[in-house]
Design an enzyme around this catalytic site. Sequence first.
Site, PDB file in Angstrom:
ATOM      1  N   TRP A 357      68.777  34.376  28.038  1.00  0.00           N
ATOM      2  CA  TRP A 357      68.563  34.960  29.372  1.00  0.00           C
ATOM      3  C   TRP A 357      69.496  36.138  29.621  1.00  0.00           C
ATOM      4  O   TRP A 357      69.289  36.944  30.511  1.00  0.00           O
ATOM      5  CB  TRP A 357      68.745  33.894  30.471  1.00  0.00           C
ATOM      6  N   ASP A 358      70.508  36.266  28.780  1.00  0.00           N
ATOM      7  CA  ASP A 358      71.475  37.355  28.882  1.00  0.00           C
ATOM      8  C   ASP A 358      70.774  38.716  28.977  1.00  0.00           C
ATOM      9  O   ASP A 358      71.227  39.620  29.685  1.00  0.00           O
ATOM     10  CB  ASP A 358      72.385  37.408  27.639  1.00  0.00           C
ATOM     11  N   GLU A 488      77.672  25.797  32.336  1.00  0.00           N
ATOM     12  CA  GLU A 488      77.333  24.766  31.338  1.00  0.00           C
ATOM     13  C   GLU A 488      78.404  23.681  31.247  1.00  0.00           C
ATOM     14  O   GLU A 488      78.298  22.779  30.421  1.00  0.00           O
ATOM     15  CB  GLU A 488      77.130  25.426  29.980  1.00  0.00           C
ATOM     16  N   LYS A 601      82.487  27.122  34.245  1.00  0.00           N
ATOM     17  CA  LYS A 601      82.545  27.996  33.070  1.00  0.00           C
ATOM     18  C   LYS A 601      82.228  29.439  33.438  1.00  0.00           C
ATOM     19  O   LYS A 601      82.841  30.374  32.939  1.00  0.00           O
ATOM     20  CB  LYS A 601      81.534  27.488  32.040  1.00  0.00           C
ATOM     21  N   GLN A 602      81.239  29.629  34.297  1.00  0.00           N
ATOM     22  CA  GLN A 602      80.784  30.997  34.577  1.00  0.00           C
ATOM     23  C   GLN A 602      80.095  31.054  35.927  1.00  0.00           C
ATOM     24  O   GLN A 602      79.742  30.024  36.488  1.00  0.00           O
ATOM     25  CB  GLN A 602      79.824  31.444  33.488  1.00  0.00           C
TER      26      GLN A 602
END
Length: 771
Positions: A357-358, A488, A601-602
């Site tokens: 998906w990046d 994640e 994480k993000q």
Amino acid sequence: MSTYLKHDEWSIVEEGFHPEKSRDSESLFSIGNGHMGQRANFEEKYSGVTLQGHYIAGIYYPDKTRVGWWKNGYPEYFAKVINAPSWIGIDVKVDGEMLDLATCKILEFRRELNMKQSVLEREFTVAMQSGIQLHVKSTRFLSITEHELGLIRYSITPLNQSVSLEILPYIDADVENEDSNYNEKFWEKTDGSCYHHEAYITSKTKKLDFNICTGMLFDVFAGGNKLTTKAHLVEEDLLLGNKVILNANSDEEIVVYKYATVVTSLDHKVSDLMQVARKKLQDANSKGFHAILKDHINEWAQKWEHSDIVIEGDVAAQQGIRFNILQLNHTYTGKDARFNIGPKGFTGEKYGGSTYWDTEAYCLPFYMATAGEEVAKNLLVYRYNHLQRAIENAEKLGFTDGAALYPMVTMNGEECHNEWEITFEEIHRNGAIAFAINSYIRYTGHESYLADKGLEVLMGISRFWAQRITFSEAKGKYVMLGVTGPNEYENNVNNNWYTNTIACWCLEYTIEALQKVKETNIARYKEIITKTAFDDKKEVGKWQDIIKNMYYPTEEKLKIFLQQDGYMDKEQILVKDLDIKNRPLNQKWSWDRILRSCYIKQADVLQGIYFLENRFDIETIRRNYEFYESRTVHESSLSPCVHSILASKIGKTDQAYELYLRTARLDLDDYNKEVREGLHITSMAGTWLSIVEGFGGMRVVDGKVGFTPSIPQGWNAYSFRIVHRGTALRIRVTTEEVMVFNEHGPDSQIMVYGKPYTVAKNSNIVAELSK
Ligand code: BGC
């Protein structure tokens, strides 16, 4: 953080050899040209730590899956980018002793990646065990104009005495992947030929039948004269080369020009590969190393003209952004719609070279503004071409009636990742694919893309959401259970705010898109409705009901969106209070401990706020930013850029700058202690965003591009260039003013701090910097 590289505006420089960082450097000095790329392995033999890596766009291996317990729905294979036959090798023996930087004494060493030219250079002086001293200089590049060509100039100068030299330029098809599930080799040799100063090997992948030919042709010069003495053919099974034996006087420079090519069955007939390779190299040889290098440098100058960002007054920041732009341009040129952008590009094996998906969430805007609308469209068409596979992927999981779930990881449209919590649950990826269609149309104004291709993709995605979302009697609301959000570090959660939000946004946008196509192209609308057996009333009715009655977790006291149900039950120890020795968590803590912690994480909630910013007032953005930034460890490269953009948005320029450095220098300073695996290519587009959308505040609203610039302390100025709807605009921000210059193309209506301006061709407007 690791800081062994020199700060320099246009180069990555390692001074003195750092063998303990050899794998890091191999990643950091990687080069590529869209068709192929390679880690910065040495030409001469190296018996120290190394990860050999040569990769070719579009060529992969479906490695048989390996999992603990098989789960229904898992794909049969995990795609791997394959380490391809190597053409860089030049073994050198000096009076019978092999030149090897791991065994000889290094007196001087310098390595430089010249970013302006995309040329890798290495220069060193060594003392061999025999006491003979040698100076070596290599220059290597992958031609950006002739993308099947790679070239090396390799020179050897004995310093303190005359020596006998054995030089063996070769190609080596005996390569393996570090990441191979069953320790298999993925290639088999199909043919090989060796001639005087030339060698060719054709190889085939053991599955999928990708065929390639790797070839080399070389010349040796001594004292400026080309040597014509017969070389000895070296024909081992998987290694073909030519050995040249000569005497070199003290201070006499011996130069090898090695021309190499990699041609593949993606572009040529299998039966022609060897012939095509030979012709290519003979043509390259007639043109000559320096002429090819000149074309290469000129084309890179063009690339920089279009994509460079200049930062005045901060070398580390300048080097960071240029490194990111360079590596993005190494990875994907957009010339070929079959290819995409792997998270590690051509710099390592991790992530298998596949599409994530990046691409849609991070990379699209960079290529759209710097490489052009067609390139951006190719990225969308790539997904359109995979729609049927996405429908099959969803069917595998039990969805029906044209519901499409795009894969988390893919090479050809099929899912090729097998961890249930990601494969089955990290479904938010569908949202980014829909969002990219919206971004493309918003930026380019090409509404017709909807009728052409976009609508079908949106419908498949919305059908998926409508089946994946269920109704909770207890809540009297629609919910989405068992998902993994972008964070994640938490799996199988209920009602991830981001996923619920992006899903409903997709439903809304699809309804709008259906209406638009119906109004503007009724024939195509009818065609799509028939093709997809779409029940307008029933399906749209259900979507509207979901939109109206969706459940979104919130934290009422703090007035924030809650990442998922139950997040506040976690022990809330902020990142600043966590002992640094625990970081990075993913290398220090058990997975169990990570899952139970509050650490993120993000960007997750913040990813949603970033995408759909105009839905939220500034105070809402601020509250959510402050809450989530203090709990985010940024252990995904994709994270700091989003946080940086939002920090700029809410006026926290100092924090935006810190986060900018973290994204821009993530690999150069190895923040996450993993650069040895390869570079984080996709997040590099996020670095570009953190300047253009972050400090520059660029947004496109109602067809107009607007800017709300700020400038980090310590920067004197920065400037970037975008092409928007045919007009090339250069934006320069100083500590006093904002200047927008129309380099070419039609007059452009723009906004600066919400005020409208017309920038006529070849002229500029100036506004005061808002402080
Ligand atoms: C991130 C994902 C990303 C992937 C590839 C993972 O570490 O969590 O969001 O898609 O890396 O970059």
